[in-house]
Design a protein around this motif. Sequence first.
Motif, PDB file in Angstrom:
ATOM      1  N   MET A 184       0.842  -1.189   0.000  1.00 33.26           N
ATOM      2  CA  MET A 184       0.000   0.000   0.000  1.00 33.26           C
ATOM      3  C   MET A 184       0.882   1.246   0.000  1.00 33.26           C
ATOM      4  SD  MET A 184      -2.762   1.208   2.840  1.00 33.26           S
ATOM      5  CE  MET A 184      -4.137   0.524   1.971  1.00 33.26           C
ATOM      6  N   TRP A 190      -6.591   6.370   4.914  1.00 36.47           N
ATOM      7  CA  TRP A 190      -7.314   5.616   5.944  1.00 36.47           C
ATOM      8  C   TRP A 190      -7.162   6.291   7.303  1.00 36.47           C
ATOM      9  CZ3 TRP A 190     -11.190   2.654   5.354  1.00 36.47           C
ATOM     10  CH2 TRP A 190     -11.321   1.884   4.205  1.00 36.47           C
ATOM     11  N   ALA A 216      -7.593  -6.574   8.692  1.00 35.24           N
ATOM     12  CA  ALA A 216      -8.103  -5.234   8.399  1.00 35.24           C
ATOM     13  C   ALA A 216      -9.181  -4.905   9.428  1.00 35.24           C
ATOM     14  CB  ALA A 216      -8.624  -5.150   6.961  1.00 35.24           C
ATOM     15  N   ASP A 227      -4.191  -4.082  10.996  1.00 35.98           N
ATOM     16  CA  ASP A 227      -4.699  -3.062  10.070  1.00 35.98           C
ATOM     17  C   ASP A 227      -3.535  -2.172   9.669  1.00 35.98           C
ATOM     18  OD1 ASP A 227      -7.803  -1.967   9.447  1.00 35.98           O
ATOM     19  OD2 ASP A 227      -6.210  -0.484   9.140  1.00 35.98           O
ATOM     20  N   VAL A 228      -3.654  -1.591   8.464  1.00 34.49           N
ATOM     21  CA  VAL A 228      -2.572  -0.733   7.974  1.00 34.49           C
ATOM     22  C   VAL A 228      -2.631   0.650   8.615  1.00 34.49           C
ATOM     23  CG1 VAL A 228      -3.760   0.303   5.979  1.00 34.49           C
ATOM     24  CG2 VAL A 228      -1.317  -0.251   5.830  1.00 34.49           C
ATOM     25  N   SER A 229      -3.776   1.019   9.152  1.00 34.15           N
ATOM     26  CA  SER A 229      -3.949   2.371   9.710  1.00 34.15           C
ATOM     27  C   SER A 229      -3.523   2.425  11.179  1.00 34.15           C
ATOM     28  CB  SER A 229      -5.422   2.797   9.565  1.00 34.15           C
ATOM     29  OG  SER A 229      -5.693   3.863  10.438  1.00 34.15           O
ATOM     30  N   ALA A 237      -0.085  -3.525  10.269  1.00 32.59           N
ATOM     31  CA  ALA A 237       0.523  -4.402   9.254  1.00 32.59           C
ATOM     32  C   ALA A 237      -0.121  -4.108   7.908  1.00 32.59           C
ATOM     33  CB  ALA A 237       0.307  -5.873   9.617  1.00 32.59           C
ATOM     34  N   ASP A 238       0.686  -4.154   6.878  1.00 28.86           N
ATOM     35  CA  ASP A 238       0.182  -3.977   5.517  1.00 28.86           C
ATOM     36  C   ASP A 238      -0.061  -5.362   4.925  1.00 28.86           C
ATOM     37  OD1 ASP A 238      -0.380  -3.443   2.909  1.00 28.86           O
ATOM     38  OD2 ASP A 238       1.313  -2.073   2.597  1.00 28.86           O
ATOM     39  N   LEU A 239      -1.337  -5.706   4.745  1.00 29.38           N
ATOM     40  CA  LEU A 239      -1.673  -7.048   4.249  1.00 29.38           C
ATOM     41  C   LEU A 239      -1.338  -7.218   2.770  1.00 29.38           C
ATOM     42  CD1 LEU A 239      -4.977  -7.432   6.283  1.00 29.38           C
ATOM     43  CD2 LEU A 239      -2.846  -8.680   6.675  1.00 29.38           C
ATOM     44  N   ASP A 240      -0.934  -6.129   2.108  1.00 33.94           N
ATOM     45  CA  ASP A 240      -0.395  -6.274   0.743  1.00 33.94           C
ATOM     46  C   ASP A 240       0.860  -7.145   0.771  1.00 33.94           C
ATOM     47  OD1 ASP A 240      -2.341  -4.644  -0.201  1.00 33.94           O
ATOM     48  OD2 ASP A 240      -1.028  -2.957  -0.720  1.00 33.94           O
ATOM     49  N   LEU A 298     -13.571  -8.444   7.457  1.00 31.55           N
ATOM     50  CA  LEU A 298     -14.845  -7.751   7.266  1.00 31.55           C
ATOM     51  C   LEU A 298     -14.664  -6.458   6.492  1.00 31.55           C
ATOM     52  CD1 LEU A 298     -16.145  -8.313  10.909  1.00 31.55           C
ATOM     53  CD2 LEU A 298     -16.563  -9.714   8.879  1.00 31.55           C
ATOM     54  N   ARG A 299     -15.424  -6.345   5.399  1.00 33.76           N
ATOM     55  CA  ARG A 299     -15.405  -5.148   4.551  1.00 33.76           C
ATOM     56  C   ARG A 299     -14.003  -4.880   4.024  1.00 33.76           C
ATOM     57  NH1 ARG A 299     -18.089  -2.599   9.561  1.00 33.76           N
ATOM     58  NH2 ARG A 299     -20.254  -3.231   9.370  1.00 33.76           N
ATOM     59  N   PHE A 300     -13.301  -5.952   3.743  1.00 31.91           N
ATOM     60  CA  PHE A 300     -11.957  -5.863   3.181  1.00 31.91           C
ATOM     61  C   PHE A 300     -11.778  -7.078   2.290  1.00 31.91           C
ATOM     62  CE2 PHE A 300      -7.465  -7.184   3.363  1.00 31.91           C
ATOM     63  CZ  PHE A 300      -6.866  -6.037   2.850  1.00 31.91           C
TER      64      PHE A 300
HETATM   65  C1  LIG Z   1     -13.942  -0.667   5.244  1.00 33.25           C
HETATM   66  S1  LIG Z   1     -12.719  -0.752   6.501  1.00 33.25           S
HETATM   67  C2  LIG Z   1     -13.251  -2.155   7.443  1.00 33.25           C
HETATM   68  C3  LIG Z   1     -12.714  -2.172   8.834  1.00 33.25           C
HETATM   69  C4  LIG Z   1     -13.257  -3.296   9.734  1.00 33.25           C
HETATM   70  N1  LIG Z   1     -12.942  -4.614   9.215  1.00 33.25           N
HETATM   71  C5  LIG Z   1     -14.732  -3.137   9.923  1.00 33.25           C
HETATM   72  O1  LIG Z   1     -15.502  -3.974   9.437  1.00 33.25           O
HETATM   73  O2  LIG Z   1     -15.124  -2.146  10.577  1.00 33.25           O
HETATM   74  C6  LIG Z   1     -11.333  -1.409   5.621  1.00 33.25           C
HETATM   75  C7  LIG Z   1     -10.078  -1.494   6.479  1.00 33.25           C
HETATM   76  O3  LIG Z   1      -9.051  -2.095   5.725  1.00 33.25           O
HETATM   77  C8  LIG Z   1      -7.830  -1.498   6.114  1.00 33.25           C
HETATM   78  N2  LIG Z   1      -6.869  -1.772   5.036  1.00 33.25           N
HETATM   79  C9  LIG Z   1      -6.948  -1.361   3.753  1.00 33.25           C
HETATM   80  N3  LIG Z   1      -5.896  -1.831   3.050  1.00 33.25           N
HETATM   81  C10 LIG Z   1      -5.136  -2.543   3.922  1.00 33.25           C
HETATM   82  C11 LIG Z   1      -3.914  -3.258   3.817  1.00 33.25           C
HETATM   83  N4  LIG Z   1      -3.245  -3.322   2.659  1.00 33.25           N
HETATM   84  N5  LIG Z   1      -3.421  -3.877   4.906  1.00 33.25           N
HETATM   85  C12 LIG Z   1      -4.081  -3.809   6.104  1.00 33.25           C
HETATM   86  N6  LIG Z   1      -5.242  -3.134   6.259  1.00 33.25           N
HETATM   87  C13 LIG Z   1      -5.757  -2.507   5.187  1.00 33.25           C
HETATM   88  C14 LIG Z   1      -8.164  -0.044   6.318  1.00 33.25           C
HETATM   89  O4  LIG Z   1      -7.242   0.641   7.105  1.00 33.25           O
HETATM   90  C15 LIG Z   1      -9.547  -0.165   6.966  1.00 33.25           C
HETATM   91  O5  LIG Z   1      -9.442  -0.192   8.372  1.00 33.25           O
END
Ligand SMILES: C[S@@+](CC[C@H](N)C(=O)[O-])C[C@H]1O[C@@H](n2cnc3c(N)ncnc32)[C@H](O)[C@@H]1O
Length: 194
Positions: free
Chosen positions: A1, A9, A47, A68-70, A95-98, A113-115
Motif C-alpha cells: 500500500m 485511511w 483489516a 490493520d494498515v492504519s 501491518a500492511d496485508l499487501d 470484514l469489509r476488506f
Molecule cells: C472498510 S474498513 C473495514 C474495517 C473493519 N474490518 C470493519 O468492518 O469495521 C477497511 C479497512 O481495511 C484497512 N486496510 C486497507 N488496506 C489494507 C492493507 N493493505 N493492509 C491492512 N489493512 C488494510 C483499512 O485501514 C480499513 O481499516
Amino acid sequence: MTDNDRDRWDRRYTDRPAPTVEDVALPAVFAPFADVFPTAGRALDLACGPGASAAWLAGRGMTVHGYDVSRVAIARARELARCSGSAERCRFEVADLDDGLPAGEPVDVVLCLRFRDPRLDRAIIERLCPGGLLAISALSEVGGRPGPFAVRRGALTRAFATLDVVAAGEGHGEAWLLARRSPTGAAPDARRGR
Ligand SMILES: C[S@@+](CC[C@H](N)C(=O)[O-])C[C@H]1O[C@@H](n2cnc3c(N)ncnc32)[C@H](O)[C@@H]1O
C-alpha cells in the motif's frame, strides 16, 4: 500500500468519532449467527479497523489478534478493547496485508470484514484449524455499484468453495460468507477432488 493510501485511511478514522463500548458488535449481516462463533480459542481479525468486532469476540472469551494498515485504527482498537474490558485478550498491530498474511498459529476464527484481497485467500484457509470458522464480507456489485473493490456475484463463495458454507448472502452492495474448514482437517485442495 502506498503512503498516500495509508494516510487516507488514517484521515478517515481521525475524522470519525472513536467507537465506544456501545459499538462493540458483529456487523449486522453476521449478528443472526452470533451463536455460531466460539467462546474460547484464537481469532484473527484482518483489516480490523477500530476493532468493534474484535472486541466483541474477545468479550465472548476468544483471544484476538487484529491487523490493520492504519495506525489510527489500531490505536482506536487498543483503546476500545481497554474500555470494553478485554484488553488482555486482544493484540492489535499495524501491518500492511499487501505483504501477505503475517505468520502465526492456526486459529479458530478468521474475520475479514469489509476488506477484500483475493491474494490472501489461500493463506486464510490454511490458517484455519480443522472446524475453524471464516466470516468474510466485501462490497458487492449485487445491489451496489461496480468498482475496483466490489466483488462480482458469487465471488466469495467461489473463492472459498473448499470450505463448508454455514450461511451466505449478497445484496444491497454487500457480499458475505460464513464458512467452516472441514472438522477432519482435510487439506482444502484434497477435498472434493480439488
Ligand atoms: C472498510 S474498513 C473495514 C474495517 C473493519 N474490518 C470493519 O468492518 O469495521 C477497511 C479497512 O481495511 C484497512 N486496510 C486497507 N488496506 C489494507 C492493507 N493493505 N493492509 C491492512 N489493512 C488494510 C483499512 O485501514 C480499513 O481499516
